[in-house]
Every structure is written in structure tokens, then in C-alpha cells.
Design a protein around this motif. Sequence first.
Motif, mmCIF file in Angstrom:
data_model
loop_
_atom_site.group_PDB
_atom_site.id
_atom_site.type_symbol
_atom_site.label_atom_id
_atom_site.label_comp_id
_atom_site.label_asym_id
_atom_site.label_seq_id
_atom_site.Cartn_x
_atom_site.Cartn_y
_atom_site.Cartn_z
ATOM 1 N N ASP A 128 -1.251 2.407 -11.370
ATOM 2 C CA ASP A 128 -0.523 3.120 -10.324
ATOM 3 C C ASP A 128 0.874 3.482 -10.823
ATOM 4 O O ASP A 128 1.744 2.619 -10.924
ATOM 5 C CB ASP A 128 -0.450 2.256 -9.058
ATOM 6 C CG ASP A 128 -0.329 3.098 -7.804
ATOM 7 O OD1 ASP A 128 0.092 4.267 -7.930
ATOM 8 O OD2 ASP A 128 -0.647 2.589 -6.709
ATOM 9 N N GLU A 129 1.047 4.732 -11.157
ATOM 10 C CA GLU A 129 2.332 5.271 -11.616
ATOM 11 C C GLU A 129 2.974 4.471 -12.753
ATOM 12 O O GLU A 129 4.108 4.004 -12.637
ATOM 13 C CB GLU A 129 3.310 5.360 -10.435
ATOM 14 C CG GLU A 129 2.735 6.199 -9.304
ATOM 15 C CD GLU A 129 3.777 6.589 -8.275
ATOM 16 O OE1 GLU A 129 4.964 6.678 -8.654
ATOM 17 O OE2 GLU A 129 3.405 6.813 -7.123
ATOM 18 N N SER A 179 -2.630 5.484 -3.970
ATOM 19 C CA SER A 179 -2.587 4.025 -4.128
ATOM 20 C C SER A 179 -3.669 3.368 -3.297
ATOM 21 O O SER A 179 -4.317 2.408 -3.731
ATOM 22 C CB SER A 179 -1.224 3.482 -3.705
ATOM 23 O OG SER A 179 -0.202 4.043 -4.483
ATOM 24 N N GLN A 212 1.845 -0.748 -8.755
ATOM 25 C CA GLN A 212 3.195 -0.213 -8.859
ATOM 26 C C GLN A 212 4.149 -1.371 -9.095
ATOM 27 O O GLN A 212 3.958 -2.463 -8.580
ATOM 28 C CB GLN A 212 3.553 0.554 -7.578
ATOM 29 C CG GLN A 212 2.962 1.956 -7.565
ATOM 30 C CD GLN A 212 3.235 2.711 -6.271
ATOM 31 O OE1 GLN A 212 2.504 2.590 -5.305
ATOM 32 N NE2 GLN A 212 4.273 3.520 -6.260
HETATM 33 MG MG LIG Z 1 1.378 5.183 -4.304
#
Ligand SMILES: [Mg+2]
Lengths: 268, 310
Positions: A171-172, A53, A89
Motif C-alpha cells: 500500500d503506497e 486500501s 501504509q
Molecule cells: Mg489507501
Amino acid sequence: MSESAAKVKGAPPVEVHDLTVSYQNKPVLWDVDFELPEGKLIAVVGPNGAGKSTLIKTIMGLIDPVSGHSLIYGRPLEQMRKKIAYVPQRETVDWNFPVSVFDVVLMGRYAHLSLFKRPKKHDKELAMEALEKVGMAEFADRQISQLSGGQQQRVFLARALAQDAEIYFMDEPFAGVDASTEDHILLLLKELRNHGRTVVVVHHDLQTVSGYFDWVMLLNLRLVALGPMETTFTKENLQKAYGGRLNILSQVIELSRKEDFIREPGHE
Amino acid sequence: MSTFWIILTACLASSACALVGSFLVLRKQAMLGDAISHAVLPGIAIAFLLTASRNTFPMLIGAGAFGLLTVYLTEKLQLRGRLMNDASMGIVFTTLFAIGVIIITMFASQVDLDQECILYGEIAYVPWDLWIFNGMNMGPRPVWILGFVLMLNLLFIVSCYKELKIYAFDRQLAVSMGIPIMLIHYGLMGSVSFSTIAAFESVGAILVVALIVVPPATAYLLTRRLSHLLMLAVFFGILSSISGYYLAYWTNSSIAGAIAVMTGVYFGLALFFSPVDGILAKKYRRKQNTGKGPYEGPGLELRTKQTINI
Ligand SMILES: [Mg+2]
Ligand SMILES: Nc1ncnc2c1ncn2[C@@H]1O[C@H](COP(=O)(O)OP(=O)(O)OP(=O)(O)O)[C@@H](O)[C@H]1O
């Protein structure tokens, strides 16, 4: 907002040079140096706290590095902001904030609107289109507090699509979504890639990495490896990235490889 | 006539505070209003000493400067000292407030700046605090000042609406898009400082905090749209001002206190009867379908929790 300069001819979409980032004198990225290829789906893989991240946030200009710099198509970020989109995220925003799904997606258009300018009809059409693409059109008027986790993720994705960028950092995006949403998101990512966009995705599920992505970056404080899936997603590199902790993990991979869980790259 | 001026002053103050307060509440920084309203004291005192008058514009500038200083120091202390946001805010504003108190008490003989008046306001005297311009009676001075600050706030919010929205909702996205977030941030904090000082001259520091926090929190319980939230916050500010005035009139008590009480009363009513978030609505919904409802509200936690901001 900022002027968008032309790309430097032949420059890669993203290049990072000698990047070191630390929080309170504790380095979390150490001398990271790489170039990303254009028009690929690229996974960023590494254990928790590896700095994935942080890497993305630094490239997006949200964190100042201790040293080093990154370029977007050969130019500093400030000149190229319209060309890159960021999907943070999901937990980074307050989902009780009083806005509708459509409002959030429309925010993706703000990158193209100068100060004091309001979104125009064209922007609203693009936002609606993006919502349709992620299959959330009928939720346009919903308050964002009434969405499930998977729906929130789709809204974030729609917002990034509305930004109409050339490079996407996510991010994810697959965190906490069900199988059908995962398929849907993957399809969208592939569509972006097929349109020549560069898509960089932080991904945690080692079993699906090689099936979903074209390239992989293994990260753990330092850059462990970066390259095409076939040559880079190897047991040795995984071992290096995950260290001793990987014993169980690598067995999982071994197992899944045998059971053909790991699909061949580019199997589409 | 004096009733009219007092109510108008209260309405202008509550509208100005509700507008900026809404964004503070949404950013979970409601108590920043409290901090700023105290920390501007040295600014007022210094302006007072330098100009040796109760001229409002030097005071506005002094207050604005110290308001921004509070925000800046809080953020720096948080980053450098690795403190929690609320702790660093507590340190900064109490220190600045104390400095203000010292300045005032040191020069108390030279200035007639009354601490009582700063804490509790003197809204009842508004009708006699006249602005004489070119020998002409322009009406009460606080009405002009508050009207001016309200216009400033409206102008800021209308012209930077989309920036304020994205700043409050997703600061990271805003930064990544190159939206001048610092400008918006300090613009908002400047507006908070102006509103605070303009309002507390007439209604006092304690009511200012109530006006900044409570009407927006009430509105938050009733709507899930930013534009409606702003309008409702202003509406409850005005409603509290009017009903508070009459409450004070009937009970022969402090006007500022009664207005603050009324903001609390409306909040309580919203807490119970809100169709979106209300306790009754939730009970009803639970009865309707035991287990999962089509929509469970996001809960009633008062949003004053401090978050760490980059
Ligand atoms: Mg992360
Ligand atoms: N704001 C911060 N302040 C201090 N340390 C931080 C901060 N953010 C992250 N870190 C630390 O930096 C390191 C890298 O964090 P980062 O979030 O980049 O990891 P990650 O690879 O994204 O992990 P995950 O897989 O858990 O999301 C971690 O050790 C973390 O504790």
C-alpha cells in the motif's frame, strides 16, 4: 502459522469474485470481480477514498466483505497465508514502539513459525539478507524511532521480503520517499517480478505508473479497468476512474506524455 | 517478619502488574487496567455470594470473566455504536462497577465485603491473612495467590513473546499472517484481570492502576527495547514497593498510597534524567548542536491515548 496447501493447478494468483465491502452500510467497493496474472508488476490506481486500501485489506482477510470472496491460487486465504505478504501504509504502526530495525524485519519470519516457536538462526539470516537487499544492513540495531520516512518504508519492504511470499500487496510504498529510495524500491519490485512473484502496488503518481508497472487496475468504488498497461492506461479509463476531477490531471498526463515522461512499458 | 511479608506481597503484586501493564501501555490502552480493575467488582461480588466465602479461586474466576466481558463489550460498543474507544470503555466499566456496588450494598448484611478494602486494600493485614493447609501454616495467602498469578503471567509472556510483540506492534500484520491474535488479545486481558483482582485484594483498586501504568511508563522513557522495558518495569515496580513501604513507615501513612506515590516519583525522575528521552538530555543535545541532532527522541507524550482497534 496455518498449513500451506498446494496451489490449484492453473489457478491465478489472486481472484476476486463479486466483492462488495462497506463501512457502516456505506459501500466502498461494489461488486468487484477480477483475476490477476502471475509474475506481473501491477499498479492499483484511483482517487483518494476509491477503496484501494480496502480492497487489499479485504483480500488479506483484515476486513470482512459484505458479499463475495477472494481466492489465492484457487484456495481460500486461510490455507495460503504463507504465500502472501502485505506491506501496509507506513502510518499504520507506532514508530516509537520499542523494537529495533532487525526485530521488525524478523517479524516477517513469524508467518513461517508456529505458535510458541522462536525464530531460528536461519530466520535471522533471512532477515539480515532482506535488510541488506534494501540497503539498511548498517541500521539493524537502530531503534525504529530513529528512522526517516524513506528508511521506514525500506524496513517495511525488508520485512515483506523476509516473508518470502509469492504474492506481495503493497500500500503506497512510494509515498514520501526521495528519488533514490524510489529507484531502489522499484528495482526490488522488479527483481521480485523477475523471480516470478506477483506484486500488487497501490500507486498515486500517475506520471510514473506506465513506466514502472506491467499491468494497471483502475478503481473507484467499482472496478473501472484492469489489463496490460498499453491497452488499459488510457485517457478514457482515467476519466472514468477520476471523474470530472481529472481535468487538471489528464492535462498533466497529456503534457507528460508529450514530454516523454511516461515511459513505454517494459522499457527495461 | 511482618515487614518481610508486606514487602514481598507488594513486590509480587507490582511485578505481576508491571508485566501485563507494559503491553497495555505499549498498545496505548493503559486505562484499560483502570477499567478492568473496576469492572471486575460484580464478578467478585457474585463469586462471593455464590460461595459465601472469601475463597480466592471463585473470585479469580468471577473477576476474570468480568474482565473479559469488559473488553468484549467495549469493543462491541465501539464497533456497533460507532463510539470512541475511550467513551465506550467509560460506559462499560462504570456500568459494571455500579452493578457491583448495587449487588454488594443489597447483600451487605450477608457478606462482609468491604468497599473500603476494595478501593484501598489492606496490605498491612497481609501477614495475618494466613493460608492454613492441612492444619499447616503456609504463610500469608496473598503471597501465594500473587505468586501464582505472577508465574502465570511470566509463563504467558515467555511462551507467547513473539506473538505478544507483533500483536502490540502491528496487529494488521499479525492478522494477515494468521497469528491467532484474538487468543493473544483475550489471553492478555485475562492476565490483566487476574493480576488486577489478585493485587487489589491486598493493595486496593487505586494502587493497582498505578502499578499497571506508571512503572511501564517509566521504563518506556528509559529504553527502546521491549525485553529491557519489561525488566525495567518490574524493577521500578519492586523499587517502588520497597521504598513505598518505608515511606509509609516513616510518615505513618497508608502503605498502598505511599507505594503509588513512589511510582510517581520514579516516573518524575525518569522524565528529567532519562538519557534517551529525558528533558535534561534533550536540553543538552539541543545545546550541543543547535538544530538537528543525530537523534531527536520521540517526545514525552504519555501514551495513554486510546486508539481504535480492529
Ligand atoms: Mg489507501
Ligand atoms: N475504518 C473505516 N471506517 C469507516 N470508513 C472508512 C474506514 N476506512 C476507510 N473508510 C472509507 O472507505 C473509503 C475507501 O477508503 P480506502 O482507505 O480504501 O481508500 P483508498 O483508495 O485507499 O484512499 P487513499 O488514496 O486516500 O489511501 C473512503 O471513503 C473512506 O472514507
